[in-house]
Design an enzyme around this catalytic site. Structure first.
Site, mmCIF file in Angstrom:
data_model
loop_
_atom_site.group_PDB
_atom_site.id
_atom_site.type_symbol
_atom_site.label_atom_id
_atom_site.label_comp_id
_atom_site.label_asym_id
_atom_site.label_seq_id
_atom_site.Cartn_x
_atom_site.Cartn_y
_atom_site.Cartn_z
ATOM 1 N N GLU A 191 1.560 -10.364 1.894
ATOM 2 C CA GLU A 191 1.152 -11.073 3.098
ATOM 3 C C GLU A 191 -0.099 -11.884 2.772
ATOM 4 O O GLU A 191 -0.951 -11.439 2.011
ATOM 5 C CB GLU A 191 0.865 -10.084 4.222
ATOM 6 C CG GLU A 191 2.142 -9.502 4.775
ATOM 7 C CD GLU A 191 1.895 -8.557 5.934
ATOM 8 O OE1 GLU A 191 0.861 -8.678 6.602
ATOM 9 O OE2 GLU A 191 2.747 -7.687 6.150
ATOM 10 N N LYS A 258 11.792 -1.808 -6.325
ATOM 11 C CA LYS A 258 10.856 -2.152 -5.250
ATOM 12 C C LYS A 258 9.938 -0.972 -4.922
ATOM 13 O O LYS A 258 8.712 -1.097 -4.882
ATOM 14 C CB LYS A 258 11.649 -2.579 -4.011
ATOM 15 C CG LYS A 258 10.844 -2.739 -2.756
ATOM 16 C CD LYS A 258 9.930 -3.946 -2.806
ATOM 17 C CE LYS A 258 8.883 -3.860 -1.733
ATOM 18 N NZ LYS A 258 8.677 -5.009 -0.945
ATOM 19 N N PHE A 303 -5.484 -4.674 -8.607
ATOM 20 C CA PHE A 303 -5.277 -3.453 -7.811
ATOM 21 C C PHE A 303 -6.135 -2.293 -8.283
ATOM 22 O O PHE A 303 -5.738 -1.130 -8.239
ATOM 23 C CB PHE A 303 -3.784 -3.082 -7.738
ATOM 24 C CG PHE A 303 -3.079 -3.980 -6.775
ATOM 25 C CD1 PHE A 303 -2.809 -5.301 -7.124
ATOM 26 C CD2 PHE A 303 -2.755 -3.551 -5.507
ATOM 27 C CE1 PHE A 303 -2.232 -6.175 -6.217
ATOM 28 C CE2 PHE A 303 -2.166 -4.416 -4.587
ATOM 29 C CZ PHE A 303 -1.908 -5.723 -4.954
ATOM 30 N N LEU A 304 -7.331 -2.629 -8.739
ATOM 31 C CA LEU A 304 -8.300 -1.594 -9.107
ATOM 32 C C LEU A 304 -9.559 -1.745 -8.258
ATOM 33 O O LEU A 304 -10.618 -1.283 -8.650
ATOM 34 C CB LEU A 304 -8.652 -1.708 -10.602
ATOM 35 C CG LEU A 304 -7.585 -1.226 -11.589
ATOM 36 C CD1 LEU A 304 -7.997 -1.512 -13.026
ATOM 37 C CD2 LEU A 304 -7.304 0.275 -11.424
ATOM 38 N N CYS A 314 3.616 -2.126 4.118
ATOM 39 C CA CYS A 314 4.418 -1.837 2.920
ATOM 40 C C CYS A 314 3.954 -0.581 2.195
ATOM 41 O O CYS A 314 4.704 0.392 2.115
ATOM 42 C CB CYS A 314 4.401 -3.041 1.994
ATOM 43 S SG CYS A 314 5.384 -4.389 2.647
ATOM 44 N N LYS A 317 4.142 3.009 4.009
ATOM 45 C CA LYS A 317 5.501 3.485 4.303
ATOM 46 C C LYS A 317 6.340 3.602 3.030
ATOM 47 O O LYS A 317 7.167 4.498 2.911
ATOM 48 C CB LYS A 317 6.158 2.619 5.373
ATOM 49 C CG LYS A 317 6.924 1.424 4.903
ATOM 50 C CD LYS A 317 7.623 0.745 6.064
ATOM 51 C CE LYS A 317 8.073 -0.646 5.694
ATOM 52 N NZ LYS A 317 9.197 -0.746 4.798
ATOM 53 N N ARG A 381 -1.034 -3.578 11.032
ATOM 54 C CA ARG A 381 -0.251 -2.353 10.919
ATOM 55 C C ARG A 381 -0.826 -1.464 9.808
ATOM 56 O O ARG A 381 -1.056 -1.914 8.701
ATOM 57 C CB ARG A 381 1.215 -2.683 10.650
ATOM 58 C CG ARG A 381 1.885 -3.324 11.858
ATOM 59 C CD ARG A 381 3.274 -3.786 11.549
ATOM 60 N NE ARG A 381 3.293 -4.834 10.555
ATOM 61 C CZ ARG A 381 4.423 -5.366 10.066
ATOM 62 N NH1 ARG A 381 5.589 -4.945 10.488
ATOM 63 N NH2 ARG A 381 4.370 -6.323 9.170
HETATM 64 C C1 UDX Z 1 2.489 -5.413 -0.930
HETATM 65 C C2 UDX Z 1 2.957 -5.775 -2.352
HETATM 66 O O1 UDX Z 1 1.852 -6.296 -3.096
HETATM 67 C C3 UDX Z 1 4.080 -6.764 -2.282
HETATM 68 O O2 UDX Z 1 4.565 -7.039 -3.598
HETATM 69 C C4 UDX Z 1 5.199 -6.152 -1.430
HETATM 70 O O3 UDX Z 1 6.306 -6.937 -1.369
HETATM 71 C C5 UDX Z 1 4.678 -5.835 -0.038
HETATM 72 O O4 UDX Z 1 3.578 -4.932 -0.173
HETATM 73 P P1 UDX Z 1 0.951 -6.495 0.945
HETATM 74 O O5 UDX Z 1 1.235 -5.281 1.762
HETATM 75 O O6 UDX Z 1 1.044 -7.826 1.595
HETATM 76 O O7 UDX Z 1 1.935 -6.575 -0.326
HETATM 77 O O8 UDX Z 1 -0.522 -6.354 0.414
HETATM 78 P P2 UDX Z 1 -1.293 -6.233 -0.973
HETATM 79 O O9 UDX Z 1 -1.997 -7.485 -1.264
HETATM 80 O O10 UDX Z 1 -0.440 -5.701 -2.032
HETATM 81 O O11 UDX Z 1 -2.406 -5.146 -0.550
HETATM 82 C C6 UDX Z 1 -2.031 -3.878 -0.007
HETATM 83 C C7 UDX Z 1 -3.236 -3.099 0.427
HETATM 84 O O12 UDX Z 1 -3.957 -2.627 -0.701
HETATM 85 C C8 UDX Z 1 -4.255 -3.864 1.264
HETATM 86 O O13 UDX Z 1 -4.692 -3.012 2.316
HETATM 87 C C9 UDX Z 1 -5.389 -4.152 0.311
HETATM 88 O O14 UDX Z 1 -6.636 -4.287 0.963
HETATM 89 C C10 UDX Z 1 -5.340 -2.901 -0.548
HETATM 90 N N1 UDX Z 1 -5.895 -3.090 -1.893
HETATM 91 C C11 UDX Z 1 -5.312 -3.983 -2.753
HETATM 92 C C12 UDX Z 1 -6.971 -2.323 -2.309
HETATM 93 O O15 UDX Z 1 -7.503 -1.503 -1.556
HETATM 94 N N2 UDX Z 1 -7.433 -2.468 -3.589
HETATM 95 C C13 UDX Z 1 -6.882 -3.358 -4.461
HETATM 96 O O16 UDX Z 1 -7.354 -3.433 -5.611
HETATM 97 C C14 UDX Z 1 -5.785 -4.140 -4.033
#
Ligand code: UDX
Length: 484
Positions: A191, A258, A303-304, A314, A317, A381
């Protein structure tokens, strides 16, 4: 009449294919362009972005949704969700006559050669994915279709849903009904950057049972694979990118890919968050640690980021559903349970910091900066910010909140919160500022100005968006995650 030509070996399931491996000619004979008719069922984040991007790529798309008000809004030119670039491409696709909306599911089902199922699969109390919407759509397709269709699940579903979908289509079909082929085509759209992700994916995964489904999906994605679209994000000047992998797998593998991908990313975030806790105890800096870790190609730097943890529709859930699916086949995915536990505890850790700084929360004016689960979306959400607000209210704080996009949605959940378009008015008279979402506009806040407005210069940063030293130099008491 459309031709369909395969060149070379027949498609093998489980292989990797370049666009040249197959030549498929679904030609729009009048224009000499490639164009397919696609139906999209479900106009939420996934469905709308998918429909809009396929239309932008040149296909003819008919979208439907069970929510007739949503369809009415779309027909009136409105966009029911906030997603960067979406309004523009929906507008241009509509103008070009390549996208239409109908509340009549039968009409949409009959319109497309391929049908993309993009309905919600929310979690049940047990954590198991609720697949009733998929079942409902299967019944609609089976009863409304008049010609054979490729039915593609795009909603995130547990492994083996495709097989159930196939059974349901057969069970709901009458005698002499058209034939259905089933495929899984998981989306990896984030998103906030979903349109860009659609046009510049790392990989396109298609889980199929036969070569014709793989070829048809490859044809659908041909503009993306051949980069023959006009990029609505970079306006034709896309940064150089690696070749998109088109992966053909079994349906079970595609579904698993996925869940396995999202769960791994969630696990990575929780791992970084435990490192942050450790850094606080030991006196180290989580950013220095994760930066160095990420330079190892095998780990990667994304993602760290430590902080309040993951939210959204996503990760929470999908992790739950993956744990549930694993347990149902006798595999204990313990490390995902730990991932969830660590993520839940982020809010506790945040509140420890709040209490330590504020002492008494009751009666304090607290400015909450950010309500969306992450920046660049209006989606709240499973947003960690909501849990923070809920607990602040339960403890008797007076909550003033600001978010560039998510306030309308939050208002219905928390009418007792004071909402401010301008973050500075939320900060006026505040005893503390809590950063819950990493919006760019918050990064750029003028804290000298904010400090003048606040009753107490205290910032508790749940997203580590400010430099501790700078904040201290500005005279703030500043707390964040893993940066002692
Ligand atoms: C995710 C997946 O990245 C995507 O490939 C899938 O199809 C749908 O789910 P999204 O939910 O849009 O996408 O968000 P994303 O950018 O992945 O972040 C998810 C959550 O992790 C957010 O709340 C974000 O703030 C948190 N996050 C992300 C962290 O806390 N630390 C990080 O290093 C990265």
């Amino acid at each position: 009449m459309r031709d369909f030509v395969l060149r070379g070996d027949s498609v093998k399931i489980g292989g990797r294919y370049s666009a040249a491996d197959l030549v498929c000619a679904f030609r729009n004979s009048s224009k000499g362009e490639f164009s397919l008719r696609l139906s999209v069922i479900g106009c939420g984040y996934v469905g709308l972005v998918t429909g809009a991007c396929f239309a932008e790529a040149g296909h003819e798309v008919v979208c439907t949704d069970i929510d007739s008000e949503r369809i009415a809004k779309l027909n009136a030119g409105g966009v029911p969700i906030y997603e960067e670039h979406l309004d523009r491409i929906l507008g241009s696709a509509r103008k070009a006559g390549r996208i239409s909306y109908t509340a009549d599911a039968g009409e949409a089902i009959r319109a497309g050669d391929a049908i993309f199922i993009c309905v919600g699969t929310p979690p049940k109390d047990s954590g198991e994915a609720d697949l009733s919407a998929i079942d409902h759509v299967a019944r609609q397709i089976a009863t409304e279709a008049r010609t054979s269709k490729l039915v593609v699940e795009k909603s995130t579903v547990p492994a083996r849903t495709g097989l159930e979908l196939k059974r349901a289509l057969a069970a709901y079909s009458g005698k002499g009904s058209p034939k259905f082929r089933v495929a899984s085509n998981p989306e990896f759209l984030r998103e906030g950057t979903a349109v860009g992700d659609f046009f510049h994916p790392d990989r396109i995964v298609v889980g199929v049972e036969d070569s014709s489904s793989a070829a048809e999906l490859q044809e659908i994605y041909r503009p993306i694979l051949e980069k023959s679209f006009h990029c609505p994000v970079h306006n034709g000047a896309c940064p150089p990118a690696h070749r998109v992998e088109f992966l053909v797998t079994t349906i079970n593998s595609a579904e698993l890919i996925k869940h396995a991908s999202n769960s791994f990313l969630a696990l990575k975030i929780s791992y970084a968050n435990v490192i942050a806790d450790l850094c606080e105890k030991i006196g180290a800096n989580v950013e220095e640690v994760t930066h160095a870790m990420g330079l190892d190609d095998r780990i990667g730097g994304q993602f760290l980021k430590a902080g309040l943890g993951y939210g959204g529709f996503c990760f929470p859930k999908d992790v739950q559903a993956f744990i549930h699916l694993s347990a149902s086949v006798g595999v204990d995915f313990d490390m995902l349970k730990a991932t969830e536990r660590v993520n839940r505890q982020r809010i506790d850790r945040f509140f420890e910091k709040i209490r330590q700084a504020l002492w008494v929360v009751k009666g304090k004016h607290v400015a909450v900066l950010g309500l969306a689960f992450k920046a660049n979306t209006d989606d709240i959400r499973f947003a960690p910010a909501l849990e923070v607000v809920k607990r602040l209210l339960a403890e008797g704080a007076v909550v003033h909140a600001s978010d560039p996009e998510a306030m309308t949605r939050a208002k219905t959940l928390f009418p007792q919160v004071h909402y401010h378009e301008d973050p500075y008015t939320a900060l006026r008279g505040a005893d503390a500022a809590l950063v819950c979402t990493e919006w760019d506009s918050f990064r750029k806040l003028d804290w000298d100005r904010a400090g003048e407005l606040m009753a107490r210069k205290l910032v508790i940063d749940g997203r580590n968006i400010y430099a501790p030293q700078t904040m201290r130099e500005k005279g703030f008491e500043y707390y964040s995650f893993g940066r002692s």
